[in-house]
Motif scaffolding. Structure first.
Motif, PDB file in Angstrom:
ATOM      1  N   CYS A  39      68.127  49.452 -41.470  1.00 55.68           N
ATOM      2  CA  CYS A  39      69.128  49.421 -40.412  1.00 55.68           C
ATOM      3  C   CYS A  39      70.502  49.119 -40.979  1.00 55.68           C
ATOM      4  N   TYR A  84      65.283  39.726 -34.849  1.00 58.08           N
ATOM      5  CA  TYR A  84      64.953  40.537 -36.031  1.00 58.08           C
ATOM      6  C   TYR A  84      65.144  39.787 -37.359  1.00 58.08           C
ATOM      7  N   HIS A 127      59.973  42.185 -41.678  1.00 62.00           N
ATOM      8  CA  HIS A 127      60.844  43.065 -40.904  1.00 62.00           C
ATOM      9  C   HIS A 127      60.029  44.103 -40.146  1.00 62.00           C
ATOM     10  N   TYR A 128      59.052  44.702 -40.792  1.00 66.15           N
ATOM     11  CA  TYR A 128      58.202  45.682 -40.114  1.00 66.15           C
ATOM     12  C   TYR A 128      57.445  45.031 -38.952  1.00 66.15           C
ATOM     13  N   ILE A 132      59.857  44.642 -36.069  1.00 67.50           N
ATOM     14  CA  ILE A 132      60.102  45.939 -35.423  1.00 67.50           C
ATOM     15  C   ILE A 132      58.935  46.304 -34.510  1.00 67.50           C
ATOM     16  N   ILE A 149      63.145  49.000 -31.648  1.00 69.54           N
ATOM     17  CA  ILE A 149      64.365  49.175 -32.426  1.00 69.54           C
ATOM     18  C   ILE A 149      65.591  49.199 -31.527  1.00 69.54           C
ATOM     19  N   GLN A 150      66.735  49.004 -32.164  1.00 71.37           N
ATOM     20  CA  GLN A 150      68.035  49.035 -31.503  1.00 71.37           C
ATOM     21  C   GLN A 150      68.842  50.215 -32.071  1.00 71.37           C
ATOM     22  N   TYR A 192      69.405  50.818 -35.912  1.00 67.96           N
ATOM     23  CA  TYR A 192      68.325  51.193 -36.833  1.00 67.96           C
ATOM     24  C   TYR A 192      68.458  52.644 -37.278  1.00 67.96           C
ATOM     25  N   ARG A 214      66.579  55.685 -37.679  1.00 68.08           N
ATOM     26  CA  ARG A 214      65.305  56.229 -37.210  1.00 68.08           C
ATOM     27  C   ARG A 214      64.594  57.047 -38.296  1.00 68.08           C
ATOM     28  N   LEU A 271      62.123  55.292 -40.319  1.00 70.04           N
ATOM     29  CA  LEU A 271      60.987  54.712 -39.597  1.00 70.04           C
ATOM     30  C   LEU A 271      60.054  55.797 -39.086  1.00 70.04           C
ATOM     31  N   GLN A 305      56.578  54.740 -38.194  1.00 66.04           N
ATOM     32  CA  GLN A 305      56.503  53.941 -36.968  1.00 66.04           C
ATOM     33  C   GLN A 305      56.696  54.811 -35.728  1.00 66.04           C
ATOM     34  N   TYR A 343      59.431  56.626 -34.857  1.00 61.92           N
ATOM     35  CA  TYR A 343      60.761  56.643 -34.242  1.00 61.92           C
ATOM     36  C   TYR A 343      61.592  57.862 -34.648  1.00 61.92           C
TER      37      TYR A 343
END
Length: 207
Positions: A34, A168, A181-182, A185, A190-191, A194, A196, A199, A202, A204
């Protein structure tokens, strides 16, 4: 100054003798999940050497902060550019970084004749000649100075984000892909700050 610091200034003197006024260029934050990648360009004043400049990763946070202020006060020129997650996701991290480095060079109020870039490639479409220098932040005082400006700028931003989004723990891991961190998340999602594209696993990011 110790021998290594003197060697960095001697290296810069050789570049200056060959090319004239030059800037050192470096970045911070290519690896985190991020925040921006921060790029800096610095033209040091050879008449005002700054003691302690080194690869920013080898300096304490307190030392980096002190050197940041000294570099900004005494450099002939400096420029710092932050490239946000939306550009990183659009262009990928390499080209986002290259673009940020080019903008940093273009933003200098003193026009350099040459740019010395940390790493193994130069940004395309630079308006001046340039050369890449692997591990340049340990070889060149100018690149070391740029690494400090980039690192401190990014770390300050991450602290601001941490104050807004304490869940976070960004001040702790600075956005890097740690196990903690993972886990955070996965817990909080996420915000907009981040990346994407970092990720994909994940879910995203979709090409």
């Amino acid at each position: 100054m110790d021998e290594k610091q003197l060697a960095r200034y001697e290296f810069d003197a050789q570049i200056r003798a060959e090319h004239g006024i030059f800037c050192g260029v470096d970045e911070a934050g290519r690896g985190p999940l991020c925040g921006p990648v921060c790029c800096a360009a610095v033209i040091l004043d050879p008449e005002h050497p700054i003691e302690g400049i080194n690869d920013s990763k080898k300096l304490s946070e307190k030392k980096r902060e002190a050197l940041y202020e000294e570099i900004c006060a005494h450099a002939l020129a400096y420029s710092i550019v932050s490239v946000g997650p939306e550009i990183i996701d659009r262009d990928n991290i390499l080209w986002a970084t290259m673009g940020g480095m080019r903008q940093a060079v273009e933003g200098l109020l003193v026009a350099p004749a040459f740019a010395l870039i940390d790493g193994n490639r130069c940004p395309p479409e630079l308006a001046i000649p340039a050369a890449a220098q692997v591990k340049g932040d340990a070889v060149s005082a100018s690149i070391g100075a740029a690494s400090i400006l980039a690192k401190v700028t990014r770390d300050r931003y991450m602290k601001q984000l941490d104050a807004e989004f304490p869940q976070y723990q960004l001040a702790k891991h600075k956005g890097y892909p740690t196990k903690l961190h993972y886990e955070l998340i996965a817990q909080y999602g996420i915000q907009p700050f981040y990346r994407r594209s970092f990720l994909k696993k994940q879910g995203y990011w979709h090409e």
